[in-house]
Design a protein around this motif. Structure first.
Motif, PDB file in Angstrom:
ATOM      1  N   GLU B 332       0.694  -1.468   0.131  1.00  0.00           N
ATOM      2  CA  GLU B 332      -0.240  -0.107   0.050  1.00  0.00           C
ATOM      3  C   GLU B 332       1.334   1.387   0.166  1.00  0.00           C
ATOM      4  OE1 GLU B 332      -2.306   0.554   3.659  1.00  0.00           O
ATOM      5  OE2 GLU B 332      -0.345   0.274   4.830  1.00  0.00           O
ATOM      6  N   ALA B 333       2.126   1.081   0.687  1.00  0.00           N
ATOM      7  CA  ALA B 333       2.649   1.997   0.302  1.00  0.00           C
ATOM      8  C   ALA B 333       3.349   3.122  -1.042  1.00  0.00           C
ATOM      9  CB  ALA B 333       4.375   1.792   1.303  1.00  0.00           C
ATOM     10  N   PHE B 334       3.326   1.592  -1.948  1.00  0.00           N
ATOM     11  CA  PHE B 334       4.330   2.309  -2.926  1.00  0.00           C
ATOM     12  C   PHE B 334       3.249   2.491  -4.243  1.00  0.00           C
ATOM     13  CE2 PHE B 334       7.031  -1.263  -1.402  1.00  0.00           C
ATOM     14  CZ  PHE B 334       8.169  -1.080  -2.110  1.00  0.00           C
ATOM     15  N   VAL B 335       0.928   1.956  -3.479  1.00  0.00           N
ATOM     16  CA  VAL B 335       0.171   2.808  -4.173  1.00  0.00           C
ATOM     17  C   VAL B 335       0.307   3.938  -3.755  1.00  0.00           C
ATOM     18  CG1 VAL B 335      -1.987   2.570  -4.604  1.00  0.00           C
ATOM     19  CG2 VAL B 335      -0.529   0.795  -4.244  1.00  0.00           C
ATOM     20  N   THR B 336       0.111   4.807  -2.548  1.00  0.00           N
ATOM     21  CA  THR B 336       0.245   5.963  -1.812  1.00  0.00           C
ATOM     22  C   THR B 336       0.954   6.853  -2.274  1.00  0.00           C
ATOM     23  OG1 THR B 336      -0.314   4.950   0.004  1.00  0.00           O
ATOM     24  CG2 THR B 336      -0.046   7.089  -0.190  1.00  0.00           C
ATOM     25  N   LEU B 337       2.271   6.205  -2.437  1.00  0.00           N
ATOM     26  CA  LEU B 337       3.677   7.031  -3.242  1.00  0.00           C
ATOM     27  C   LEU B 337       3.955   7.016  -4.371  1.00  0.00           C
ATOM     28  CD1 LEU B 337       6.188   6.162  -0.780  1.00  0.00           C
ATOM     29  CD2 LEU B 337       5.433   8.099  -0.439  1.00  0.00           C
ATOM     30  N   GLY B 338       2.978   6.205  -5.534  1.00  0.00           N
ATOM     31  CA  GLY B 338       2.960   6.482  -6.634  1.00  0.00           C
ATOM     32  C   GLY B 338       4.469   6.777  -6.921  1.00  0.00           C
ATOM     33  N   LEU B 339       4.883   7.312  -8.306  1.00  0.00           N
ATOM     34  CA  LEU B 339       6.285   7.649  -8.869  1.00  0.00           C
ATOM     35  C   LEU B 339       6.718   8.571  -8.245  1.00  0.00           C
ATOM     36  CD1 LEU B 339       6.081   6.994 -13.047  1.00  0.00           C
ATOM     37  CD2 LEU B 339       6.452   5.003 -10.662  1.00  0.00           C
ATOM     38  N   ASP B 340       6.021   9.382  -7.395  1.00  0.00           N
ATOM     39  CA  ASP B 340       6.286  10.711  -6.940  1.00  0.00           C
ATOM     40  C   ASP B 340       8.046  11.120  -6.616  1.00  0.00           C
ATOM     41  OD1 ASP B 340       6.360  13.975  -6.200  1.00  0.00           O
ATOM     42  OD2 ASP B 340       6.962  12.731  -4.243  1.00  0.00           O
ATOM     43  N   ARG B 341       8.167   9.660  -6.127  1.00  0.00           N
ATOM     44  CA  ARG B 341       9.929   9.964  -5.798  1.00  0.00           C
ATOM     45  C   ARG B 341      10.533   8.688  -6.637  1.00  0.00           C
ATOM     46  NH1 ARG B 341       7.585  10.884  -0.729  1.00  0.00           N
ATOM     47  NH2 ARG B 341       8.913  12.452   0.471  1.00  0.00           N
ATOM     48  N   GLY B 342      10.132   8.547  -7.708  1.00  0.00           N
ATOM     49  CA  GLY B 342      10.641   7.549  -8.763  1.00  0.00           C
ATOM     50  C   GLY B 342      10.272   6.697  -8.584  1.00  0.00           C
ATOM     51  N   ILE B 343      11.217   5.675  -9.235  1.00  0.00           N
ATOM     52  CA  ILE B 343      10.295   4.605  -9.764  1.00  0.00           C
ATOM     53  C   ILE B 343      10.799   3.161  -8.880  1.00  0.00           C
ATOM     54  CG2 ILE B 343      10.642   2.538 -11.370  1.00  0.00           C
ATOM     55  CD1 ILE B 343      10.293   4.823 -13.152  1.00  0.00           C
ATOM     56  N   PRO B 344      10.270   2.429  -8.118  1.00  0.00           N
ATOM     57  CA  PRO B 344      11.094   2.078  -7.257  1.00  0.00           C
ATOM     58  C   PRO B 344      11.630   1.377  -7.571  1.00  0.00           C
ATOM     59  CG  PRO B 344       8.232   1.202  -6.935  1.00  0.00           C
ATOM     60  CD  PRO B 344       8.254   2.508  -8.330  1.00  0.00           C
ATOM     61  N   PRO B 345      13.050   0.638  -6.670  1.00  0.00           N
ATOM     62  CA  PRO B 345      13.865  -0.322  -7.037  1.00  0.00           C
ATOM     63  C   PRO B 345      14.153  -1.735  -6.907  1.00  0.00           C
ATOM     64  CG  PRO B 345      14.886   1.227  -5.793  1.00  0.00           C
ATOM     65  CD  PRO B 345      13.180   1.740  -4.881  1.00  0.00           C
ATOM     66  N   SER B 346      12.506  -1.552  -7.041  1.00  0.00           N
ATOM     67  CA  SER B 346      12.269  -3.034  -6.202  1.00  0.00           C
ATOM     68  C   SER B 346      11.070  -3.533  -7.195  1.00  0.00           C
ATOM     69  CB  SER B 346      12.100  -3.860  -5.064  1.00  0.00           C
ATOM     70  OG  SER B 346      11.162  -3.275  -4.822  1.00  0.00           O
ATOM     71  N   GLU B 347      11.614  -4.981  -7.546  1.00  0.00           N
ATOM     72  CA  GLU B 347      10.687  -5.565  -8.668  1.00  0.00           C
ATOM     73  C   GLU B 347       8.634  -6.280  -7.393  1.00  0.00           C
ATOM     74  OE1 GLU B 347      11.038  -6.649 -11.654  1.00  0.00           O
ATOM     75  OE2 GLU B 347       8.570  -6.411 -12.159  1.00  0.00           O
ATOM     76  N   LEU B 348       9.061  -6.348  -6.493  1.00  0.00           N
ATOM     77  CA  LEU B 348       8.014  -6.051  -5.145  1.00  0.00           C
ATOM     78  C   LEU B 348       7.081  -4.871  -5.902  1.00  0.00           C
ATOM     79  CD1 LEU B 348       6.720  -7.344  -2.821  1.00  0.00           C
ATOM     80  CD2 LEU B 348       8.233  -5.881  -1.542  1.00  0.00           C
ATOM     81  N   GLY B 349       8.298  -3.424  -5.592  1.00  0.00           N
ATOM     82  CA  GLY B 349       7.403  -2.050  -5.615  1.00  0.00           C
ATOM     83  C   GLY B 349       7.148  -2.219  -7.180  1.00  0.00           C
ATOM     84  N   ARG B 350       7.612  -2.379  -7.999  1.00  0.00           N
ATOM     85  CA  ARG B 350       6.613  -1.686  -9.651  1.00  0.00           C
ATOM     86  C   ARG B 350       5.549  -3.002  -9.654  1.00  0.00           C
ATOM     87  NH1 ARG B 350      12.528  -1.737 -10.625  1.00  0.00           N
ATOM     88  NH2 ARG B 350      12.505  -4.000 -10.753  1.00  0.00           N
ATOM     89  N   GLU B 351       5.311  -3.739  -8.984  1.00  0.00           N
ATOM     90  CA  GLU B 351       4.509  -4.773  -9.115  1.00  0.00           C
ATOM     91  C   GLU B 351       3.200  -4.071  -8.203  1.00  0.00           C
ATOM     92  OE1 GLU B 351       4.015  -9.651  -8.790  1.00  0.00           O
ATOM     93  OE2 GLU B 351       5.888  -9.037 -10.023  1.00  0.00           O
TER      94      GLU B 351
END
Lengths: 297, 426
Positions: B332-351
């Motif tokens: 849920e943290a990834f969804v909340t943050l979106g891309l605003d701070r960058g592309i998540p540096p993990s597959e978990l985040g991107r998925e």
């Protein structure tokens, strides 16, 4: 001794809050900064003694130090006389015994309270910007304005205008001074047929000299310490091209952006010495132009 | 003073009250974490939402967030560092992290890895820049790369067709001219990027070196600097980029950018900020690479857009670690943050992110995937004094933009000053 205290006890009592504040809050940091001025101190690791290095660097190598002095002296030389002139002019207007004078006094004092605030500095930036109110006004007369703050040759004048507008506190002091000039002097002058300008230069100004002097000294010190408005208007950096690099802004940058608290402390002490010297000069010259009523000459 | 029953009772009462004070503090139920970041309206809103989610998932921990703009962030941080009251968690940037680590203001996180802090899902090398002297200080919370956001409507109306990846500086200049001409001068092609050292870093690498080598020495050549300022000088002379008034304002807020105000069609940002630019305007915003000079390399690199770091003043360290861990593992943290701070540096985040992407997010992700075969290695974190060099670049560049100093002279002065600044910071 006892008598001295008995006589002055009330005075010291009233001074107590200030004295307590000074000894507990101000004196320590002041002395610490004197020491830090001889160290290299990045605020995280311990200060390291470097002797006179900071002062040597300042005078021999630091171009921005000299630039900061140039900006600050220009500002003081322009802003102080203009603000005092403005304050005196308004004080004389208000001395005419208008109705609801209290309201006018409050209104004219308002900018001085607001002037130090962040909001006004931000407003100033908007006013003197390329699309600001000032240029919109000029456009009415077909004049194409410039970005007054973003043009280094004019940015300092926007600060001087701000200073002029904040004439409130010297104005109040002038007003009190004007009130204490005996009216009969003017009446006598009227009867003799003395013109108004002559009355101003022969009666008002000489009798007001002690007040002018007091305001002058206070305002010089104030002007050297100008910080928050310069900081906001220049975005904290003294930009553009260091044209708003006020001494205090430079000092702040050295201390809090570049972690050179030791060097910044040295800068602070140099500023203190500069202010002390200028004030001493003002006092030395004062005996030639300031006369006190109860004095014999 | 005479001792009376009353004064005695009074002072006893006061002493009791004083003694009780620390006790009430330690008895407090809530564990507190202070988090400080530089932001923008969108980012702040997202972050506060994340904080609420974290608190809901971790009852007993209260997080207080403090946000401020980039320009004031480092000043405030320095003040807090000096005062010994740094927030527990701070946002760090690759240009500053070394500065703080070398002064001992951040704590290494190694002992928590696998022990409250999960990091094994990260892309290989994603935490290299945050690892200084063999210890992990900064957890990357997003990858990014340089980008030129452009106003797609203005481009379409001017009939511009270009390849946003392979375009050259000549193409860039021609497009600027075309847009200015098409709008009759109302819109210039681009912001004048003379003072953007982040854009210059790409220009620099195109010429073969970074600004600093791995040991933190200044290695950029005087010619590279001169050519950069000359390039923008020509565009300025032609009137196809924004004028000096807009250019010499340093570190403008996003709402003051020419592209947002509609006075120019392009600017420089990191790719993760394209979404924030988009949120301030209605015209669609696209992302292009920084144009390269014909015959040279692209010069782009991927870098961590920001780090989370724990400061030396952190109180409840376990709560801090739990908070950081939430950022990098909770879907849920990834969804909340979106891309605003960058592309998540993990597959978990991107998925986790995929189902919730907006149009602009998709454009940013497409951009990021498209540049992958055109990027070089990430430079090491910058040396102490790099922040001041950045200031000096903007200051010297201002002299050039205002026409006070010719580019050649300014370039030589910049190199000399920068070398001196680094030496003094050592």
């Amino acid at each position: 001794m006892r008598r001295f205290f008995r006589r002055n006890a009330a005075g010291y009592l009233f001074l107590t809050p200030w004295l307590v504040g000074f000894f507990l809050l101000a004196l320590g940091p002041i002395l610490a900064s004197l020491y830090l001025g001889f160290t290299r101190y990045d605020m995280v690791s311990d200060p390291r003694w470097v002797g006179l290095d900071n002062y040597r660097y300042m005078f021999e190598r630091d171009r921005r130090f000299w630039k900061a002095l140039e900006v600050t002296f220009t500002y003081v030389a322009l802003a102080v006389p203009l603000r005092l002139a403005m304050a005196l002019a308004v004080a004389m207007l208000l001395d005419k015994g208008l109705r609801s004078i209290g309201m006018y006094r409050a209104i004219f004092y308002l900018p001085s309270i607001l002037g130090a605030s962040i909001a006004i500095a931000i407003l100033w930036r908007a006013m003197f910007g390329i699309d600001g109110v000032v240029n919109q006004f000029l456009a009415l007369f077909g004049i194409q304005g410039i970005g007054w703050i973003t043009t280094p040759s004019t940015s300092i004048y926007t600060m001087v205008v701000l200073a002029m507008w904040q004439f409130g506190s010297p104005m109040l002091i002038f007003l009190a001074g004007l009130r204490s000039i005996p009216r009969d002097l003017y009446e006598a002058a009227e009867i003799d047929g003395t013109s108004r300008p002559r009355q101003f230069f022969r009666i008002t100004l000489p009798l007001l000299a002690p007040v002018v002097f007091f305001n002058l000294v206070l305002q010089i010190i104030e002007a050297f310490k100008t910080f928050s408005s310069a900081f906001i208007i220049s975005n904290g950096t003294g930009a553009p091209a260091d044209s708003l690099l006020f001494y205090t802004v430079y000092l702040f940058n050295e201390a809090f952006r570049f972690f050179r608290m030791g060097y910044a402390s040295a800068l602070a002490w140099v500023l203190l010495v500069i202010i002390a010297v200028i004030t001493a000069i003002a006092f030395a010259t004062s005996k030639y132009w300031v006369h006190y009523e109860n004095e014999r000459d | 003073m005479k001792l009376t029953r009353r004064t005695l009772m009074g002072s006893a009462g006061a002493a009791a009250a004083l003694a009780a004070f620390p006790a009430t503090r330690s008895l407090a139920q809530d564990r507190r974490v202070r988090h400080f970041w530089w932001g923008n309206p969108t980012r702040d809103e997202r972050t506060f939402r994340l904080i609420e989610q974290f608190q809901a998932a971790n009852p007993g921990i209260r997080v207080s967030g403090e946000a401020i703009g980039w320009g004031d962030y480092w000043t405030k941080m320095a003040t807090q560092t000096a005062g010994g009251n740094m927030p527990d968690v701070v946002q760090m940037d690759h240009g500053f992290i070394n500065e703080y680590v070398s002064r001992g203001a951040l704590l290494p996180l190694d002992e928590y890895v696998g022990n409250g802090l999960r990091q094994d899902h990260y892309d290989a090398g994603a935490n290299d820049v945050g690892t200084i002297g063999g210890k992990l200080y900064g957890i990357s919370i997003g990858s990014t790369s340089q980008a030129i956001p452009y106003n797609q409507r203005i481009f379409d109306e001017a009939g511009i067709e270009f390849d946003p990846l392979t375009w050259t500086t000549d193409d860039f200049a021609a497009i600027c001219a075309r847009i200015t001409e098409h709008s009759g001068g109302a819109v210039t092609g681009s912001e004048d990027l003379s003072l953007y050292i982040e854009n210059f870093e790409v220009w620099c690498r195109q010429a073969g070196t970074d600004m600093y080598d791995a040991d933190g020495n200044l290695v950029v050549s005087e010619d590279t600097v001169r050519e950069y300022w000359e390039f923008w000088g020509e565009l300025r002379a032609a009137g196809v980029v924004e004028g000096p008034d807009a250019t010499v304002q340093l570190d403008k807020g996003m709402s003051e950018l020419g592209i947002v105000r509609g006075t120019s069609a392009m600017t420089f940002r990191y790719a993760n900020q394209v979404g924030a630019v988009q949120s301030l305007m209605t015209d669609p915003v696209g992302a292009a690479m920084v144009p390269h000079r014909a015959g040279m390399d692209y010069g782009h690199f991927v870098l961590p857009s920001m780090f989370l770091a724990m400061t030396r003043d952190a109180g409840d360290k376990d709560a801090v670690i739990a908070y950081i861990n939430h950022w990098i593992t909770a879907p849920e943290a990834f969804v909340t943050l979106g891309l605003d701070r960058g592309i998540p540096p993990s597959e978990l985040g991107r998925e986790a992110l995929l189902p919730s992407l907006s149009d602009v997010d998709t454009r940013v992700i497409d951009y990021f995937s498209a540049i992958q075969d055109k990027i070089g290695p990430t430079p090491t974190s910058k040396p102490k004094g790099a922040g001041e060099v950045r200031d000096n670049f903007m200051r010297t560049g201002t002299d050039v933009v205002l026409g006070y100093v010719p580019a050649a002279e300014a370039a030589s002065r910049f190199i000399e000053d920068a070398g001196f600044i680094l030496e003094r910071a050592r």
